[in-house]
Design a protein around this motif. Structure first.
Motif, PDB file in Angstrom:
ATOM      1  N   SER A   1       0.853  -1.154  -0.021  1.00  0.00           N
ATOM      2  CA  SER A   1       0.121   0.176  -0.109  1.00  0.00           C
ATOM      3  C   SER A   1       0.802   1.314  -0.022  1.00  0.00           C
ATOM      4  CB  SER A   1      -0.888  -0.062   1.211  1.00  0.00           C
ATOM      5  OG  SER A   1      -0.038   0.155   2.354  1.00  0.00           O
ATOM      6  N   VAL A   2       0.145   2.356  -0.494  1.00  0.00           N
ATOM      7  CA  VAL A   2       1.043   3.691  -0.208  1.00  0.00           C
ATOM      8  C   VAL A   2       0.618   4.359   1.077  1.00  0.00           C
ATOM      9  CG1 VAL A   2       0.974   5.973  -1.467  1.00  0.00           C
ATOM     10  CG2 VAL A   2       0.690   3.980  -2.673  1.00  0.00           C
ATOM     11  N   ALA A   3       1.796   4.653   1.775  1.00  0.00           N
ATOM     12  CA  ALA A   3       1.838   5.508   3.227  1.00  0.00           C
ATOM     13  C   ALA A   3       1.512   6.613   3.036  1.00  0.00           C
ATOM     14  CB  ALA A   3       2.912   4.912   3.862  1.00  0.00           C
ATOM     15  N   SER A   4       2.395   7.165   2.125  1.00  0.00           N
ATOM     16  CA  SER A   4       2.225   8.916   1.965  1.00  0.00           C
ATOM     17  C   SER A   4       2.929   9.138   0.687  1.00  0.00           C
ATOM     18  CB  SER A   4       2.450   9.546   3.242  1.00  0.00           C
ATOM     19  OG  SER A   4       3.966   9.176   3.439  1.00  0.00           O
ATOM     20  N   PHE A   5       2.732  10.342   0.316  1.00  0.00           N
ATOM     21  CA  PHE A   5       3.370  10.916  -0.818  1.00  0.00           C
ATOM     22  C   PHE A   5       3.164  12.399  -1.079  1.00  0.00           C
ATOM     23  CE2 PHE A   5      -0.893  10.447  -2.605  1.00  0.00           C
ATOM     24  CZ  PHE A   5      -1.033  11.381  -3.489  1.00  0.00           C
ATOM     25  N   THR A   6       3.927  13.054  -1.678  1.00  0.00           N
ATOM     26  CA  THR A   6       3.796  14.467  -2.318  1.00  0.00           C
ATOM     27  C   THR A   6       4.387  14.349  -3.828  1.00  0.00           C
ATOM     28  OG1 THR A   6       6.128  14.811  -1.677  1.00  0.00           O
ATOM     29  CG2 THR A   6       4.536  15.553  -0.232  1.00  0.00           C
ATOM     30  N   GLY A   7       3.652  15.147  -4.799  1.00  0.00           N
ATOM     31  CA  GLY A   7       4.187  15.129  -6.031  1.00  0.00           C
ATOM     32  C   GLY A   7       3.197  14.102  -6.922  1.00  0.00           C
ATOM     33  N   TYR A   8       3.853  13.603  -7.900  1.00  0.00           N
ATOM     34  CA  TYR A   8       3.340  12.790  -8.985  1.00  0.00           C
ATOM     35  C   TYR A   8       4.121  11.526  -8.964  1.00  0.00           C
ATOM     36  CZ  TYR A   8       1.212  17.261  -9.857  1.00  0.00           C
ATOM     37  OH  TYR A   8       0.520  18.638  -9.392  1.00  0.00           O
ATOM     38  N   TRP A   9       3.568  10.565  -9.296  1.00  0.00           N
ATOM     39  CA  TRP A   9       4.389   9.140  -9.420  1.00  0.00           C
ATOM     40  C   TRP A   9       3.386   8.325 -10.111  1.00  0.00           C
ATOM     41  CZ3 TRP A   9       8.871   8.752  -6.904  1.00  0.00           C
ATOM     42  CH2 TRP A   9       9.384   9.834  -5.934  1.00  0.00           C
ATOM     43  N   ARG A  10       4.105   7.153 -10.756  1.00  0.00           N
ATOM     44  CA  ARG A  10       3.534   6.466 -11.658  1.00  0.00           C
ATOM     45  C   ARG A  10       4.155   4.800 -11.025  1.00  0.00           C
ATOM     46  NH1 ARG A  10       3.082   6.870 -17.976  1.00  0.00           N
ATOM     47  NH2 ARG A  10       1.088   7.951 -16.997  1.00  0.00           N
ATOM     48  N   VAL A  11       3.512   3.854 -10.888  1.00  0.00           N
ATOM     49  CA  VAL A  11       3.933   2.436 -10.442  1.00  0.00           C
ATOM     50  C   VAL A  11       3.642   1.691 -11.781  1.00  0.00           C
ATOM     51  CG1 VAL A  11       3.723   2.944  -7.920  1.00  0.00           C
ATOM     52  CG2 VAL A  11       1.779   2.042  -9.147  1.00  0.00           C
ATOM     53  N   TYR A  12       4.492   0.590 -11.779  1.00  0.00           N
ATOM     54  CA  TYR A  12       4.148  -0.235 -12.825  1.00  0.00           C
ATOM     55  C   TYR A  12       4.296  -1.945 -12.325  1.00  0.00           C
ATOM     56  CZ  TYR A  12       5.713   3.565 -15.878  1.00  0.00           C
ATOM     57  OH  TYR A  12       5.651   4.505 -16.677  1.00  0.00           O
ATOM     58  N   LYS A  13       3.656  -2.698 -13.162  1.00  0.00           N
ATOM     59  CA  LYS A  13       3.825  -4.147 -13.030  1.00  0.00           C
ATOM     60  C   LYS A  13       5.001  -4.911 -13.495  1.00  0.00           C
ATOM     61  CE  LYS A  13      -1.177  -5.233 -11.915  1.00  0.00           C
ATOM     62  NZ  LYS A  13      -2.331  -5.735 -12.674  1.00  0.00           N
ATOM     63  N   ASN A  14       5.564  -4.262 -14.524  1.00  0.00           N
ATOM     64  CA  ASN A  14       6.576  -5.056 -15.302  1.00  0.00           C
ATOM     65  C   ASN A  14       7.840  -4.064 -15.417  1.00  0.00           C
ATOM     66  OD1 ASN A  14       4.592  -7.019 -16.024  1.00  0.00           O
ATOM     67  ND2 ASN A  14       4.481  -6.063 -18.041  1.00  0.00           N
ATOM     68  N   PRO A  15       9.070  -4.917 -15.565  1.00  0.00           N
ATOM     69  CA  PRO A  15      10.414  -4.374 -15.290  1.00  0.00           C
ATOM     70  C   PRO A  15      10.668  -2.958 -16.328  1.00  0.00           C
ATOM     71  CG  PRO A  15      10.553  -6.767 -15.291  1.00  0.00           C
ATOM     72  CD  PRO A  15       9.045  -6.458 -15.516  1.00  0.00           C
ATOM     73  N   LYS A  16      11.259  -2.120 -16.293  1.00  0.00           N
ATOM     74  CA  LYS A  16      11.685  -1.246 -17.098  1.00  0.00           C
ATOM     75  C   LYS A  16      10.467  -0.350 -17.626  1.00  0.00           C
ATOM     76  CE  LYS A  16      15.871  -3.084 -18.488  1.00  0.00           C
ATOM     77  NZ  LYS A  16      17.159  -3.530 -19.479  1.00  0.00           N
ATOM     78  N   TRP A  17       9.677  -0.183 -16.760  1.00  0.00           N
ATOM     79  CA  TRP A  17       8.309   0.909 -17.053  1.00  0.00           C
ATOM     80  C   TRP A  17       7.581   0.351 -18.241  1.00  0.00           C
ATOM     81  CZ3 TRP A  17       9.987   2.621 -13.128  1.00  0.00           C
ATOM     82  CH2 TRP A  17      11.427   3.044 -12.947  1.00  0.00           C
ATOM     83  N   GLY A  18       7.457  -1.014 -18.066  1.00  0.00           N
ATOM     84  CA  GLY A  18       6.404  -2.018 -19.036  1.00  0.00           C
ATOM     85  C   GLY A  18       5.082  -2.229 -18.274  1.00  0.00           C
ATOM     86  N   GLY A  19       4.357  -2.672 -19.286  1.00  0.00           N
ATOM     87  CA  GLY A  19       3.080  -3.498 -18.791  1.00  0.00           C
ATOM     88  C   GLY A  19       2.005  -2.181 -18.324  1.00  0.00           C
ATOM     89  N   ASP A  20       1.220  -2.861 -17.270  1.00  0.00           N
ATOM     90  CA  ASP A  20      -0.035  -2.009 -16.679  1.00  0.00           C
ATOM     91  C   ASP A  20       0.804  -0.875 -15.630  1.00  0.00           C
ATOM     92  OD1 ASP A  20      -1.863  -3.377 -17.813  1.00  0.00           O
ATOM     93  OD2 ASP A  20      -2.144  -4.702 -16.061  1.00  0.00           O
ATOM     94  N   SER A  21       0.200   0.105 -15.746  1.00  0.00           N
ATOM     95  CA  SER A  21       0.814   1.391 -14.749  1.00  0.00           C
ATOM     96  C   SER A  21      -0.432   1.889 -14.003  1.00  0.00           C
ATOM     97  CB  SER A  21       1.761   2.336 -15.664  1.00  0.00           C
ATOM     98  OG  SER A  21       0.624   2.909 -16.312  1.00  0.00           O
ATOM     99  N   TYR A  22      -0.108   2.404 -12.936  1.00  0.00           N
ATOM    100  CA  TYR A  22      -1.058   3.298 -12.117  1.00  0.00           C
ATOM    101  C   TYR A  22      -0.575   4.720 -11.977  1.00  0.00           C
ATOM    102  CZ  TYR A  22      -4.653   4.696  -8.930  1.00  0.00           C
ATOM    103  OH  TYR A  22      -5.639   5.171  -8.259  1.00  0.00           O
ATOM    104  N   ASP A  23      -1.066   5.813 -12.012  1.00  0.00           N
ATOM    105  CA  ASP A  23      -0.767   7.042 -11.707  1.00  0.00           C
ATOM    106  C   ASP A  23      -1.309   7.420 -10.405  1.00  0.00           C
ATOM    107  OD1 ASP A  23       0.822   7.624 -14.020  1.00  0.00           O
ATOM    108  OD2 ASP A  23      -0.944   8.126 -15.102  1.00  0.00           O
ATOM    109  N   ILE A  24      -0.479   7.930  -9.647  1.00  0.00           N
ATOM    110  CA  ILE A  24      -0.707   8.694  -8.209  1.00  0.00           C
ATOM    111  C   ILE A  24      -0.430  10.131  -8.412  1.00  0.00           C
ATOM    112  CG2 ILE A  24       0.039   8.578  -5.706  1.00  0.00           C
ATOM    113  CD1 ILE A  24       0.802   5.626  -6.275  1.00  0.00           C
ATOM    114  N   CYS A  25      -1.317  11.136  -8.049  1.00  0.00           N
ATOM    115  CA  CYS A  25      -1.176  12.663  -8.278  1.00  0.00           C
ATOM    116  C   CYS A  25      -1.397  13.197  -7.276  1.00  0.00           C
ATOM    117  CB  CYS A  25      -2.328  12.898  -9.468  1.00  0.00           C
ATOM    118  SG  CYS A  25      -1.756  11.994 -10.987  1.00  0.00           S
ATOM    119  N   GLU A  26      -0.948  14.130  -6.900  1.00  0.00           N
ATOM    120  CA  GLU A  26      -1.021  15.411  -5.808  1.00  0.00           C
ATOM    121  C   GLU A  26      -2.464  15.618  -5.808  1.00  0.00           C
ATOM    122  OE1 GLU A  26       1.116  19.204  -5.179  1.00  0.00           O
ATOM    123  OE2 GLU A  26       2.387  17.456  -4.635  1.00  0.00           O
TER     124      GLU A  26
END
Length: 182
Positions: A98-123
């Protein structure tokens, strides 16, 4: 501003001192002082590197996630441009719960080297909504990469197309004449 022209072949950088803008045909990546980026957002296509003489807003972004890899659990922090979780010891690969906290903008990926499904987390996103979406979209225990963005990546064809921020936080202080990117 110092500018260095390079023609491709750059896959990783380390900002020994100062903050840097890496420019490619596809856009811009900011690398902040102390960042060691093993895999660039636009790998092998960087054409120009410019020294930034002010703090860039993305240099203050922080992403904290709860992890459990079966042997250990805790909180992992990300502040640099990106994190390949399946490299090195692999301690956090497929371990983020889970995400505990964040500032700014982030993207998480399921596959290596920025491949596959991704999810954007935005301020401005709520932690409950983020964590519910990560569960619903089967990201829990499947994240292999975390990428810092300069804007919210939702509905963007290319996250390197983010506009430059309107304002810079504050100027760097001290003597920064001998700044290097490796």
């Amino acid at each position: 501003m110092e500018t260095t022209n390079i023609r491709g072949g750059v896959t990783s950088v380390k900002a020994i001192s100062g903050n840097w803008k890496l420019i490619s045909d596809d856009g811009v990546q900011i690398v902040c002082e102390g960042n060691n980026v093993n895999y660039l957002d636009d790998n092998d296509n960087v054409e120009t590197v410019e020294e930034l003489h002010e703090d860039h807003p993305v240099c203050s972004y922080i992403f904290r996630a709860n992890y459990d890899n079966g042997e250990a659990s805790g909180v992992v922090y990300f502040t640099r441009s990106n994190g390949m979780l399946n490299s090195g010891s692999g301690k956090y690969n497929d371990a983020i719960q889970s995400v505990a906290s964040f500032t700014g903008y982030w993207r998480v990926y399921k596959n290596p080297k920025w491949g596959g499904d991704s999810y954007d987390i935005c301020e401005g996103d709520s932690l409950d909504d983020i964590n519910d979406a990560l569960v619903a979209e089967d990201f829990v225990g499947e994240i292999t990469g975390v990428q810092r963005l300069t804007c919210c990546g939702r509905d963007k064809e290319n996250v390197l197309d983010c506009p430059e921020p309107e304002s810079i936080i504050e100027p760097l202080t001290g003597n920064h004449h001998n700044q290097n990117v490796q």
